[in-house]
Design a protein around this motif. Structure first.
Motif, mmCIF file in Angstrom:
data_model
loop_
_atom_site.group_PDB
_atom_site.id
_atom_site.type_symbol
_atom_site.label_atom_id
_atom_site.label_comp_id
_atom_site.label_asym_id
_atom_site.label_seq_id
_atom_site.Cartn_x
_atom_site.Cartn_y
_atom_site.Cartn_z
ATOM 1 N N PHE A 48 0.876 -1.135 0.140
ATOM 2 C CA PHE A 48 -0.063 -0.013 0.105
ATOM 3 C C PHE A 48 0.899 1.507 0.086
ATOM 4 O O PHE A 48 0.437 2.374 -0.532
ATOM 5 C CB PHE A 48 -0.949 0.084 1.149
ATOM 6 C CG PHE A 48 -1.870 1.286 1.242
ATOM 7 C CD1 PHE A 48 -2.736 1.405 0.461
ATOM 8 C CD2 PHE A 48 -1.537 2.087 2.189
ATOM 9 C CE1 PHE A 48 -3.776 2.414 0.332
ATOM 10 C CE2 PHE A 48 -2.123 3.557 2.384
ATOM 11 C CZ PHE A 48 -3.257 3.616 1.418
ATOM 12 N N MET A 49 1.868 1.440 0.578
ATOM 13 C CA MET A 49 2.794 2.311 0.615
ATOM 14 C C MET A 49 3.023 2.973 -0.720
ATOM 15 O O MET A 49 3.158 3.957 -1.191
ATOM 16 C CB MET A 49 4.425 2.088 1.185
ATOM 17 C CG MET A 49 4.161 1.727 2.838
ATOM 18 S SD MET A 49 5.792 1.370 3.554
ATOM 19 C CE MET A 49 6.372 -0.052 2.531
ATOM 20 N N HIS A 50 3.005 2.130 -1.737
ATOM 21 C CA HIS A 50 3.524 2.304 -3.173
ATOM 22 C C HIS A 50 2.136 3.004 -3.814
ATOM 23 O O HIS A 50 2.428 3.917 -4.767
ATOM 24 C CB HIS A 50 3.880 1.292 -3.743
ATOM 25 C CG HIS A 50 5.112 0.452 -3.379
ATOM 26 N ND1 HIS A 50 6.506 1.143 -3.363
ATOM 27 C CD2 HIS A 50 5.240 -0.574 -2.728
ATOM 28 C CE1 HIS A 50 7.415 0.207 -2.890
ATOM 29 N NE2 HIS A 50 6.505 -0.740 -2.578
ATOM 30 N N LEU A 51 1.187 2.970 -3.235
ATOM 31 C CA LEU A 51 -0.162 3.340 -3.881
ATOM 32 C C LEU A 51 -0.138 4.824 -2.997
ATOM 33 O O LEU A 51 -0.743 5.867 -3.614
ATOM 34 C CB LEU A 51 -1.432 2.680 -3.479
ATOM 35 C CG LEU A 51 -1.376 1.206 -4.141
ATOM 36 C CD1 LEU A 51 -2.993 0.777 -3.758
ATOM 37 C CD2 LEU A 51 -1.211 1.102 -5.574
ATOM 38 N N TYR A 52 0.037 4.734 -1.756
ATOM 39 C CA TYR A 52 -0.073 6.179 -0.879
ATOM 40 C C TYR A 52 0.793 7.196 -1.607
ATOM 41 O O TYR A 52 0.178 8.192 -1.724
ATOM 42 C CB TYR A 52 0.275 5.571 0.429
ATOM 43 C CG TYR A 52 0.230 6.882 1.356
ATOM 44 C CD1 TYR A 52 -0.726 7.228 2.107
ATOM 45 C CD2 TYR A 52 1.440 7.541 1.655
ATOM 46 C CE1 TYR A 52 -0.767 8.324 2.811
ATOM 47 C CE2 TYR A 52 1.339 8.651 2.315
ATOM 48 C CZ TYR A 52 0.278 9.133 3.168
ATOM 49 O OH TYR A 52 0.401 9.874 3.760
ATOM 50 N N THR A 53 2.180 6.905 -1.852
ATOM 51 C CA THR A 53 2.970 8.008 -2.358
ATOM 52 C C THR A 53 2.298 8.536 -3.988
ATOM 53 O O THR A 53 2.561 9.613 -4.196
ATOM 54 C CB THR A 53 4.317 7.640 -2.466
ATOM 55 O OG1 THR A 53 4.287 6.380 -3.279
ATOM 56 C CG2 THR A 53 4.962 7.238 -1.164
ATOM 57 N N ARG A 54 1.764 7.552 -4.380
ATOM 58 C CA ARG A 54 0.986 8.190 -5.652
ATOM 59 C C ARG A 54 -0.342 8.687 -5.666
ATOM 60 O O ARG A 54 -0.763 9.378 -6.584
ATOM 61 C CB ARG A 54 0.763 6.917 -6.861
ATOM 62 C CG ARG A 54 2.207 6.121 -7.308
ATOM 63 C CD ARG A 54 2.089 4.866 -7.788
ATOM 64 N NE ARG A 54 3.428 4.580 -8.733
ATOM 65 C CZ ARG A 54 4.332 3.969 -7.892
ATOM 66 N NH1 ARG A 54 4.424 3.718 -6.632
ATOM 67 N NH2 ARG A 54 5.446 3.760 -8.680
ATOM 68 N N LEU A 55 -1.059 8.410 -4.530
ATOM 69 C CA LEU A 55 -2.230 9.117 -4.506
ATOM 70 C C LEU A 55 -2.495 10.356 -3.504
ATOM 71 O O LEU A 55 -3.699 11.177 -3.688
ATOM 72 C CB LEU A 55 -3.423 7.808 -3.977
ATOM 73 C CG LEU A 55 -3.398 6.910 -5.124
ATOM 74 C CD1 LEU A 55 -3.910 5.565 -4.227
ATOM 75 C CD2 LEU A 55 -4.364 7.103 -6.077
#
Length: 244
Positions: free
Chosen positions: A118-125
């Motif tokens: 989820f960290m990789h989604l968080y930084t993008r969103l």
């Protein structure tokens, strides 16, 4: 749906036992109309299995299937490129849903901010739509609890290592550590055990498989053999610090 953009919730599910989810996580999962989760292609997904009995019947499920797991070496540039494209694609899908007014619950094994996808989604969103994170018990916490031995005493410093690290680096850091957690064990188990022995800590090291789950098993690392353990496996070496 709301009048403005919806919220994307990164919800930590904990180590695997639904009873160890937080009250907030349970509430969000039970009420969620859009439920997203990661999984390997052809698999149901561990996060989805954890909440099997909690989802509302009319929930829309969004399965985010990894394009690669162990097929390409993690240090191969192709691995990072492939995953980067994947995270960009699923982030765009979730962003568009949120902009359309939908709240989305993203199921996260363990804690969303601790070695989680989820960290990789968080930084993008996070700069595009509202994103909130619900923390959770980590797998390592459940693992040291499964050994029945406290992990740190007094001034012990806990060191978290990865089984994917080079042998020499593992040994050096283990030798300097008080209490140790080794994540990403898997096929690296022989290397981890050899490093633990070279660091003089094998006699107090444990292998814990599937902590808090039905398949939980905790055994001394010296007795573990060379069979590749399940994905959810952690090596623990307890601290020996001061105590009253």
């Amino acid at each position: 749906m709301t009048g403005g953009p919806g919220t994307i919730w990164g919800v930590g599910l904990g180590p695997g036992d639904p009873d160890l989810m937080s009250v907030r996580a349970d509430r969000l999962v039970r009420s969620g109309t859009h439920i997203a989760y990661f999984r390997k292609k052809g698999r149901p997904g561990r996060a989805r299995k954890i909440v099997e009995e909690l989802l509302r019947p009319d929930a829309t499920e969004i399965a985010m299937e990894y394009p690669v797991t162990t097929e390409i070496a993690f240090d191969d540039p192709a691995y990072s490129a492939c995953l980067s494209d994947f995270y960009a694609d699923v982030s765009a899908q979730l962003r568009d849903l949120a902009l359309a007014g939908h709240d989305i619950v993203v199921l996260c094994e363990g804690d969303p901010f601790f070695y989680g996808s989820f960290m990789h989604l968080y930084t993008r969103l996070k700069d595009a739509v509202p994103v909130n994170v619900v923390p959770a018990i980590t797998g390592m916490s459940a693992a040291w609890t499964a050994t029945g031995i406290p992990i740190t005493w007094g001034d012990d410093v806990l060191t978290i290592l990865l089984g994917t690290m080079p042998s020499e680096e593992l040994e050096r850091r283990m030798r300097d550590a008080d209490a140790i957690v080794v994540m990403k064990v898997g096929r690296n188990l022989p290397k981890v055990r050899a490093a633990m022995q070279a660091a003089g800590k094998l006699d107090r090291a444990w292998l814990v498989e599937c902590a808090s789950m039905a398949e939980e098993r905790a055994i001394p690392l010296a007795e573990a053999g060379d069979v590749t353990p399940p994905y959810f496996s952690i090596v623990i070496a307890h601290g020996q610090g001061r105590r009253p």
